[in-house]
Scaffold this active site. Structure first.
Site, PDB file in Angstrom:
ATOM      1  N   HIS A 270     -33.849  21.826 105.311  1.00 44.69           N
ATOM      2  CA  HIS A 270     -34.753  21.540 106.441  1.00 44.69           C
ATOM      3  C   HIS A 270     -34.629  20.061 106.784  1.00 44.69           C
ATOM      4  O   HIS A 270     -34.440  19.224 105.906  1.00 44.69           O
ATOM      5  CB  HIS A 270     -36.208  21.854 106.061  1.00 44.69           C
ATOM      6  CG  HIS A 270     -37.101  22.006 107.256  1.00 44.69           C
ATOM      7  ND1 HIS A 270     -37.688  20.940 107.879  1.00 44.69           N
ATOM      8  CD2 HIS A 270     -37.462  23.107 107.945  1.00 44.69           C
ATOM      9  CE1 HIS A 270     -38.405  21.380 108.907  1.00 44.69           C
ATOM     10  NE2 HIS A 270     -38.284  22.688 108.969  1.00 44.69           N
ATOM     11  N   ASP A 328     -37.542  30.672 107.015  1.00 44.43           N
ATOM     12  CA  ASP A 328     -36.715  31.820 107.430  1.00 44.43           C
ATOM     13  C   ASP A 328     -36.174  32.637 106.269  1.00 44.43           C
ATOM     14  O   ASP A 328     -35.613  33.704 106.476  1.00 44.43           O
ATOM     15  CB  ASP A 328     -35.550  31.318 108.287  1.00 44.43           C
ATOM     16  CG  ASP A 328     -36.066  30.764 109.605  1.00 44.43           C
ATOM     17  OD1 ASP A 328     -35.920  29.553 109.839  1.00 44.43           O
ATOM     18  OD2 ASP A 328     -36.664  31.549 110.360  1.00 44.43           O
TER      19      ASP A 328
HETATM   20  C1  SDX Z   1     -36.283  26.156 111.250  1.00 49.95           C
HETATM   21  O1  SDX Z   1     -37.471  21.602 112.626  1.00 49.95           O
HETATM   22  C2  SDX Z   1     -38.252  22.539 112.253  1.00 49.95           C
HETATM   23  O2  SDX Z   1     -39.406  22.338 111.932  1.00 49.95           O
HETATM   24  C3  SDX Z   1     -37.611  23.922 112.268  1.00 49.95           C
HETATM   25  C4  SDX Z   1     -38.454  25.056 111.720  1.00 49.95           C
HETATM   26  C5  SDX Z   1     -39.663  25.293 112.585  1.00 49.95           C
HETATM   27  O3  SDX Z   1     -40.656  25.836 112.070  1.00 49.95           O
HETATM   28  O4  SDX Z   1     -39.577  25.030 113.809  1.00 49.95           O
HETATM   29  O5  SDX Z   1     -38.881  24.753 110.411  1.00 49.95           O
HETATM   30  C6  SDX Z   1     -37.669  26.368 111.702  1.00 49.95           C
HETATM   31  O6  SDX Z   1     -35.431  25.953 112.064  1.00 49.95           O
HETATM   32  C7  SDX Z   1     -35.986  26.146 109.778  1.00 49.95           C
HETATM   33  C8  SDX Z   1     -34.482  25.866 109.489  1.00 49.95           C
HETATM   34  C9  SDX Z   1     -33.758  27.184 109.696  1.00 49.95           C
HETATM   35  N1  SDX Z   1     -32.255  26.959 109.629  1.00 49.95           N
HETATM   36  C10 SDX Z   1     -31.572  27.397 108.574  1.00 49.95           C
HETATM   37  O7  SDX Z   1     -32.051  27.905 107.561  1.00 49.95           O
HETATM   38  C11 SDX Z   1     -30.070  27.225 108.746  1.00 49.95           C
HETATM   39  C12 SDX Z   1     -29.493  26.691 107.437  1.00 49.95           C
HETATM   40  N2  SDX Z   1     -30.005  25.319 107.292  1.00 49.95           N
HETATM   41  C13 SDX Z   1     -29.123  24.261 107.700  1.00 49.95           C
HETATM   42  O8  SDX Z   1     -28.376  24.558 108.868  1.00 49.95           O
HETATM   43  C14 SDX Z   1     -29.788  22.906 107.632  1.00 49.95           C
HETATM   44  O9  SDX Z   1     -30.411  22.804 106.428  1.00 49.95           O
HETATM   45  C15 SDX Z   1     -30.734  22.463 108.710  1.00 49.95           C
HETATM   46  C16 SDX Z   1     -30.178  22.647 110.088  1.00 49.95           C
HETATM   47  C17 SDX Z   1     -32.014  23.190 108.597  1.00 49.95           C
HETATM   48  C18 SDX Z   1     -30.943  20.978 108.474  1.00 49.95           C
HETATM   49  O10 SDX Z   1     -29.665  20.416 108.648  1.00 49.95           O
HETATM   50  P1  SDX Z   1     -29.392  18.921 108.280  1.00 49.95           P
HETATM   51  O11 SDX Z   1     -30.502  18.063 108.824  1.00 49.95           O
HETATM   52  O12 SDX Z   1     -27.992  18.567 108.594  1.00 49.95           O
HETATM   53  O13 SDX Z   1     -29.560  18.950 106.726  1.00 49.95           O
HETATM   54  P2  SDX Z   1     -29.507  17.691 105.862  1.00 49.95           P
HETATM   55  O14 SDX Z   1     -29.171  16.468 106.648  1.00 49.95           O
HETATM   56  O15 SDX Z   1     -30.782  17.679 105.088  1.00 49.95           O
HETATM   57  O16 SDX Z   1     -28.254  17.988 104.907  1.00 49.95           O
HETATM   58  C19 SDX Z   1     -28.175  17.294 103.704  1.00 49.95           C
HETATM   59  C20 SDX Z   1     -26.940  17.840 103.015  1.00 49.95           C
HETATM   60  C21 SDX Z   1     -25.700  17.810 103.853  1.00 49.95           C
HETATM   61  O17 SDX Z   1     -24.633  17.717 102.897  1.00 49.95           O
HETATM   62  P3  SDX Z   1     -23.971  16.238 102.630  1.00 49.95           P
HETATM   63  O18 SDX Z   1     -23.351  15.813 103.940  1.00 49.95           O
HETATM   64  O19 SDX Z   1     -25.118  15.349 102.179  1.00 49.95           O
HETATM   65  O20 SDX Z   1     -22.949  16.493 101.544  1.00 49.95           O
HETATM   66  O21 SDX Z   1     -27.146  19.233 102.696  1.00 49.95           O
HETATM   67  C22 SDX Z   1     -26.146  20.008 103.331  1.00 49.95           C
HETATM   68  C23 SDX Z   1     -25.610  19.171 104.457  1.00 49.95           C
HETATM   69  O22 SDX Z   1     -24.275  19.565 104.735  1.00 49.95           O
HETATM   70  N3  SDX Z   1     -26.821  21.194 103.804  1.00 49.95           N
HETATM   71  C24 SDX Z   1     -26.487  22.433 103.478  1.00 49.95           C
HETATM   72  C25 SDX Z   1     -27.438  23.260 104.090  1.00 49.95           C
HETATM   73  N4  SDX Z   1     -28.324  22.503 104.767  1.00 49.95           N
HETATM   74  C26 SDX Z   1     -27.936  21.220 104.588  1.00 49.95           C
HETATM   75  N5  SDX Z   1     -25.454  22.911 102.740  1.00 49.95           N
HETATM   76  C27 SDX Z   1     -25.405  24.265 102.594  1.00 49.95           C
HETATM   77  N6  SDX Z   1     -26.305  25.130 103.172  1.00 49.95           N
HETATM   78  C28 SDX Z   1     -27.326  24.640 103.909  1.00 49.95           C
HETATM   79  N7  SDX Z   1     -28.209  25.475 104.441  1.00 49.95           N
END
Ligand code: SDX
Length: 394
Positions: A270, A328
């Site tokens: 998140h 989710d």
């Molecule tokens: C919602 O904003 C809100 O409030 C949204 C929401 C709402 O109520 O409106 O809460 C609803 O959208 C929840 C999120 C639902 N999406 C997913 O579950 C999709 C999977 N999640 C990812 O796509 C991701 O975690 C995000 C989009 C939610 C956040 O993406 P970020 O901001 O790029 O994540 P981050 O910067 O915290 O990442 C840190 C690291 C990165 O790796 P490094 O570059 O540090 O090596 O974690 C990795 C990212 O690549 N990473 C993941 C990951 N999410 C982040 N790796 C594997 N799987 C994942 N799901």
């Protein structure tokens, strides 16, 4: 405003707006609506009470709740002419496409509540959107399965009415389930608002130009549809079905770490929560309650999800990156058990989030200092160049 919550000095420079509605403590995994914790609201309120709180800033008295509920119920029917609008879609249209189209068209049918400078019209538009979203969602489902539309009933609660319009058929009596209605209500509460997420920011940006509320909410629906946002609940189910069994969980967790592999742990991570999403914790318990009620306690998807969570939360890669289950991760398991097809999952998210979008839109348009949003950019293109006539271009 007691100023109970404080921010790091550097934070305020990145904030897109100020708001009194929702506060997220991402580090500690806490969520508050108008100062009330999401756990207290999910445990003690129904969705209409939370809608009233988000819109008006206080929990309603019994009388205020009754008046609010009857106003929402009063607006559940759609203009009959909209049935022709629905019939223009292909049967296999994604219900989110139908919802974006139908909600965007509402201003063509309800132009008596599009003047955003009129407080009464703002209130009517707010109530129309909250109530008609549930009717449009149910109609999108009925249209996709080729069943007749079911008109709303005024003797049912918001969640009962939605389940009735979705699953009742004219040929037999529909049996209301208080447990499923309570589960539906809780899912709506947990998805109602979430500060300045992508879709809410979209609604605010669209509304800042003075666009009518129906068009602004249609823009929010479009943004929510993305798999990185509201589309994740559908993506979680697709992921669990792709993994198939608990013994393959380690293989997929390794794939999620591989930057060259497009596979991501859907329902994990998140932008704000760097701890367990408090909504996921409530939904995990609801999943057990609903599956027990439906006699599906041994649902393999829930077992698989629990195993995935257990292993991921012990894996240094995910713990280091503070990747925890989000709202989710469990919601899709409950919705599938309740009989919704995956294509409806994000539609349900939109039904719930409409009150958050409307409350945030209302807060913005009622701000006397509100101006059109105009984000700036860092320009990284060419500097000034001389023109080249077409015959001299290579
Ligand atoms: C919602 O904003 C809100 O409030 C949204 C929401 C709402 O109520 O409106 O809460 C609803 O959208 C929840 C999120 C639902 N999406 C997913 O579950 C999709 C999977 N999640 C990812 O796509 C991701 O975690 C995000 C989009 C939610 C956040 O993406 P970020 O901001 O790029 O994540 P981050 O910067 O915290 O990442 C840190 C690291 C990165 O790796 P490094 O570059 O540090 O090596 O974690 C990795 C990212 O690549 N990473 C993941 C990951 N999410 C982040 N790796 C594997 N799987 C994942 N799901």
């Amino acid at each position: 405003n007691t100023g109970a919550f404080t921010y790091d000095p550097g934070f305020t420079s990145t904030a897109s707006c100020s708001s009194n509605i929702t506060y997220i403590d991402g580090e500690n995994g806490r969520l508050y609506h108008r100062g009330y914790s999401i756990e207290d609201l999910a445990e003690n309120c129904d969705f209409m009470e939370v809608c009233y709180l988000l819109l008006h800033g206080e929990l309603p008295t019994r009388g205020e709740k009754a008046d609010f509920e009857s106003s929402i119920t009063y607006h559940t029917m759609l203009h009959e002419q909209m049935l022709y609008f629905f019939r223009g879609f292909r049967r296999d249209a994604h219900p989110m496409a139908v919802m974006v189209g139908a909600v965007g068209a509402l201003s063509a049918f309800y132009h008596d509540s599009t003047d955003i400078t009129d407080p009464h019209q703002r209130m009517v538009a707010s109530h129309r959107l909250i109530s008609k979203m549930s009717t449009i969602a149910a109609m999108a489902y009925k249209f996709s399965v080729g069943q007749p539309f079911i008109y709303p009933r005024n003797d049912l609660s918001f969640s009962e009415n939605f389940l009735y319009m979705t699953f009742a058929v004219p040929t037999e009596e529909y049996k209301l389930s208080p447990v499923l209605a309570r589960a539906m209500d809780r899912i709506f509460i947990l998805h109602a608002d979430h500060e300045q997420n992508a879709s809410t920011s979209t609604v605010r940006l669209a509304g800042s130009s003075g666009a009518n509320p129906f068009a602004c909410i249609a823009a929010g629906i479009a943004s929510l549809w993305g798999p990185a946002h509201g589309g994740a609940n559908q993506a979680v189910l697709e992921m669990l079905e792709q993994i198939g069994s608990k013994d393959r969980v380690p293989e997929f967790l390794e794939r999620a770490k591989d930057k060259n592999d497009p596979f991501r742990l859907m329902g994990f991570g998140h932008r704000v929560y760097k701890n367990y999403d408090p909504r996921a914790a409530v939904l995990r318990q609801s999943a057990h309650d609903v599956l027990d009620e439906l006699g599906k306690r041994d649902d393999p998807l829930l077992d698989l999800a629990m195993e995935m969570e257990r292993i991921a939360l012990e894996d240094e890669y995910f713990v280091e990156r503070k990747l925890f289950p989000n709202v989710d991760f469990y919601s899709g398991i409950i919705l599938k058990a309740m009989g919704f097809p995956m294509s409806m999952f994000t539609v349900l998210f939109a039904v719930a989030r409409t009150v958050g979008w409307v409350a945030q839109w209302k807060e913005m348009v009622e701000d006397p200092n509100q101006r059109i949003s105009r984000p700036r950019q860092i320009y990284t293109g060419y500097g000034p160049r001389d023109f080249i006539p077409v015959d001299q271009r290579e």
